[in-house]
Design an enzyme around this catalytic site. Structure first.
Site, PDB file in Angstrom:
ATOM      1  N   GLN A  69       0.044 -12.784   8.647  1.00 21.48           N
ATOM      2  CA  GLN A  69       1.420 -12.330   8.787  1.00 21.48           C
ATOM      3  C   GLN A  69       1.546 -11.495  10.051  1.00 21.48           C
ATOM      4  OE1 GLN A  69       1.897 -10.078   5.083  1.00 21.48           O
ATOM      5  NE2 GLN A  69       3.730 -11.303   4.732  1.00 21.48           N
TER       6      GLN A  69
ATOM      7  N   ARG B 298      -2.760 -16.031  -0.578  1.00 20.99           N
ATOM      8  CA  ARG B 298      -1.881 -16.175  -1.734  1.00 20.99           C
ATOM      9  C   ARG B 298      -2.085 -17.546  -2.359  1.00 20.99           C
ATOM     10  NH1 ARG B 298       3.657 -13.668   0.885  1.00 20.99           N
ATOM     11  NH2 ARG B 298       2.721 -11.695   1.513  1.00 20.99           N
TER      12      ARG B 298
ATOM     13  N   HIS C 273       9.647  -3.317   5.199  1.00 18.87           N
ATOM     14  CA  HIS C 273       8.633  -4.341   5.494  1.00 18.87           C
ATOM     15  C   HIS C 273       9.309  -5.353   6.402  1.00 18.87           C
ATOM     16  CE1 HIS C 273       6.476  -3.600   1.554  1.00 18.87           C
ATOM     17  NE2 HIS C 273       7.684  -3.262   1.200  1.00 18.87           N
TER      18      HIS C 273
ATOM     19  N   LYS D  68      17.473  -7.332   1.459  1.00 15.77           N
ATOM     20  CA  LYS D  68      16.743  -7.878   2.603  1.00 15.77           C
ATOM     21  C   LYS D  68      17.602  -8.784   3.459  1.00 15.77           C
ATOM     22  CE  LYS D  68      15.068 -11.961   0.193  1.00 15.77           C
ATOM     23  NZ  LYS D  68      14.061 -12.998   0.115  1.00 15.77           N
TER      24      LYS D  68
ATOM     25  N   CYS E  79       0.727  -4.100   2.794  1.00 15.87           N
ATOM     26  CA  CYS E  79       1.440  -2.824   2.633  1.00 15.87           C
ATOM     27  C   CYS E  79       0.598  -1.666   2.078  1.00 15.87           C
ATOM     28  CB  CYS E  79       2.684  -2.993   1.782  1.00 15.87           C
ATOM     29  SG  CYS E  79       3.243  -4.656   1.556  1.00 15.87           S
TER      30      CYS E  79
ATOM     31  N   HIS F  85       5.343  -2.227   9.033  1.00 14.84           N
ATOM     32  CA  HIS F  85       6.039  -1.336   8.106  1.00 14.84           C
ATOM     33  C   HIS F  85       6.598  -0.180   8.892  1.00 14.84           C
ATOM     34  CE1 HIS F  85       3.234  -3.530   5.441  1.00 14.84           C
ATOM     35  NE2 HIS F  85       4.337  -3.624   4.742  1.00 14.84           N
TER      36      HIS F  85
ATOM     37  N   ASP G  21       2.965  -8.724  10.518  1.00 11.92           N
ATOM     38  CA  ASP G  21       3.523  -7.741   9.600  1.00 11.92           C
ATOM     39  C   ASP G  21       3.802  -6.408  10.293  1.00 11.92           C
ATOM     40  OD1 ASP G  21       4.357  -6.947   7.150  1.00 11.92           O
ATOM     41  OD2 ASP G  21       2.379  -6.937   6.199  1.00 11.92           O
TER      42      ASP G  21
HETATM   43 ZN    ZN Z   1       4.787  -4.974   3.311  1.00 12.54          ZN
END
Ligand code: ZN
Ligand code: ZN
Length: 574
Positions: free
Chosen positions: A319, A301, A449, A403, A272, A323, A321
């Site tokens: 990911q 992680r 996200h 979420k 992010c 945004h 991912d």
């Molecule tokens: Zn994010």
């Protein structure tokens, strides 16, 4: 603590298990025996090491005890009495010393006495002899602490009836056959190397190709759905993570900083902040929104080594991912299209059943209450609009926003967390993210996200188990084998290969000096969708002898005909 009827039976079986172990192995020191999902276990310190061959003996002894209709009797005694009673049981003595209550509760069943709060069944009469089984042994440290002695954990399962037990055992066997860690090696897709590091999978050619196929499809779909692609590096300065709040709130999942020319850098746990910095390179207007930015971003992680598991729990993963930055009034529409997009993609990969969960505002949160309410409404609106069944988890949202999580169900009915769509009131604030609204004023956009597949590693692991390695043709790293019957057919096999690869098909020629049937058997083990046998007859007819993975031999087919058939399947992603 056991609560339902079956849980009480499971826990009572744990006592019976310990009683049986005590009769067979005198001098055993007992740990604890709680209920777990589908069953129970008991930890004990045995005078001799146990092997899986001992399990039927223990189960037999349990059945003998159960048939005696042994009653469970509850009693409260003083701690002093309890210490006397368990004087030869050092682990029980430890537990007695840790008791907060004044008295100790014990349960007596036949000759076996255990320190336990219960509840229990009245008598072993209530246990269905056909509906339980002792399944396996494992090592477990006393109190879960590796400084303590290693005890032997004996596992069992129990159900209401034989049918449920049989179903469970069948599913277990099926799950073992589908274990992606085993299939990953058998199909030569990936492996995890202790020399390289735990939780860091290494992708072999076929596995890397499988991933690439998934990624290519993912990228194509994102471009079609109004996303733009970003790329951000794997490390960034510590200050960035301090500013974002990750260093304060997420540090336990992050790796230690590294030093580069006296500056501290962190391996990124998230994508992010990089995306936000890109947003901030321009003054954004309401006319630019929504901005949908996607990245197949690899993050790292920290996970304890004990919880790592194949591809589904790793320390470094990519990911899928994205945004989205949008105006508040665009939120409902954005969530709606994101869910639609996600479900369509999951369906294409063969997942048609979902568990959907909406998590709302927790006790500790950032952002204005009215924004939370609006955002939660927008999430609800989208779910309702699409007629999706969902459950609400009150207070289970992240501190920065509500979420939606979507778990997919695989072919064995197991649920896997994949899609997550999260609204964030925190990062736009921390980084002063803004756009110029219609009135010419600066306003904070809403940041979403989202990951649809979750991570490529985990998703590939789930795919392997879902299909038991027999991927649909469009996903198969190798779509067909060409098998020349004799050496004199190698030239024709080459010709077939050239013709097929010209249509972007993925093939291998198997011309080893093995019998045709042996090569076919190997292809079946490798779960190759099609095997094309070529000999004199086929060469003469400009054809191939087609073996379908599911249907077996489906006869001779002109090369063009086969190309037409397989490319249609690939196009339809069937
Ligand atoms: Zn994010
Ligand atoms: Zn008990």
């Amino acid at each position: 603590m056991p609560s339902s009827e079956i849980e009480i039976i499971r826990h009572s079986l744990a006592h019976v298990l310990a009683a049986a172990v005590r009769e067979i192995f005198s001098g055993t020191k007992f740990g604890i025996g709680p209920v777990i999902e589908n069953g129970f276990y008991y930890d004990s310190d045995l005078p001799i090491p146990l092997t899986p061959e001992d399990l039927p003996k223990i189960e037999k002894k349990m059945r003998e005890l159960i048939k005696k209709n042994i009653a469970f009797e509850k009693q409260k005694i003083s701690k002093e009495e309890a210490k006397k009673l368990f004087k030869d049981q050092p682990y029980k003595l430890e537990l007695i010393n840790e008791l907060k209550e004044k008295e100790a509760t014990i349960y007596k069943s036949g000759d076996f006495i255990d320190l336990c709060r219960g509840p229990h069944i009245k008598s072993t009469k209530e246990i269905n002899l056909d509906a339980f089984k002792i399944t396996k042994i494992a090592g477990a440290y006393w109190q879960g602490d590796e400084k303590n002695p290693m005890l032997t954990r004996i596992y069992g399962v129990a159900f209401d009836n034989k049918k449920d037990l049989d179903n469970y055992l069948k599913n277990l066997e099926e799950a073992e056959k589908r274990d992606h860690r085993q299939l990953g090696q058998k199909l030569d897709l990936f492996h995890i190397d202790e020399e390289f590091g735990a939780g860091l999978p290494l992708w072999h050619p076929k596995g890397a190709l499988l991933r690439q196929i998934i990624e290519d499809y993912w990228i194509g779909e994102h471009l079609k759905n109004g996303y733009e692609l970003l790329r951000t590096p794997h490390i960034a300065r510590l200050g960035l993570w301090q500013k974002s709040g990750h260093w304060d709130f997420y540090r336990e999942n992050m790796y230690s900083p590294m030093d580069i020319e006296n500056e501290k850098y962190i391996v990124k746990p998230m994508n992010c902040p990089g995306h936000i910095l890109i947003y901030k390179t321009h003054i954004r207007s309401y006319r630019d929104l929504p901005l949908r930015w996607a990245e197949l971003g690899t993050v790292y992680r920290y996970e304890r080594s004990g919880v790592l598991h194949g591809l589904t729990r790793v320390r470094g993963f990519t990911q899928d991912d994205a945004h989205t930055f949008c105006a508040p009034e665009q939120l409902g529409q954005e969530i709606d299209s994101t869910i639609k997009f996600g479900l369509k993609m999951l369906k294409t990969f063969g997942f048609k059943e979902y568990d959907i969960c909406l998590s709302t505002r927790p006790e500790k949160y950032v952002g204005a209450l009215k924004n939370w309410e609006k955002a939660t409404k927008a999430l609800e609106y989208a779910l309702k609009k699409q007629g999706l069944k969902y459950q609400v988890d009150p207070g289970e949202g992240v501190f920065y926003g509500p979420k939606i999580d979507i778990k997919i169900k695989d072919s064995l009915g197991r649920a896997w967390q994949c899609t997550t769509i999260q609204i964030d009131f925190n990062l736009p604030e921390k980084f002063a993210v803004a756009y110029v609204n219609q009135k010419g004023k600066k306003q904070q956009p809403i940041m979403i996200h989202r990951a649809l597949l979750g991570s490529l590693e985990r998703f590939t692991g789930v795919l392997i188990e879902h299909y038991a390695g027999a991927f649909p043709v469009w996903l198969s790293p190798v779509q067909a084998w060409i098998i020349p019957i004799a050496n004199r057919h190698n030239k024709y096999a080459d010709k077939v290969n050239r013709q097929l690869t010209a249509h972007n098909l993925r093939l291998e020629i198997k011309n080893e000096n093995e019998t045709v049937s042996k090569r076919i058997r190997e292809g079946e083990l490798q779960k190759i969708p099609y095997m094309l046998v070529v000999g004199d007859k086929e060469e003469k007819a400009k054809s191939v002898g087609v073996r379908d993975r599911k249907k077996g031999d489906i006869g001779m087919m002109k090369i063009e005909k086969f190309i037409e058939k397989i490319t249609k399947e690939i196009k339809n992603k069937k």
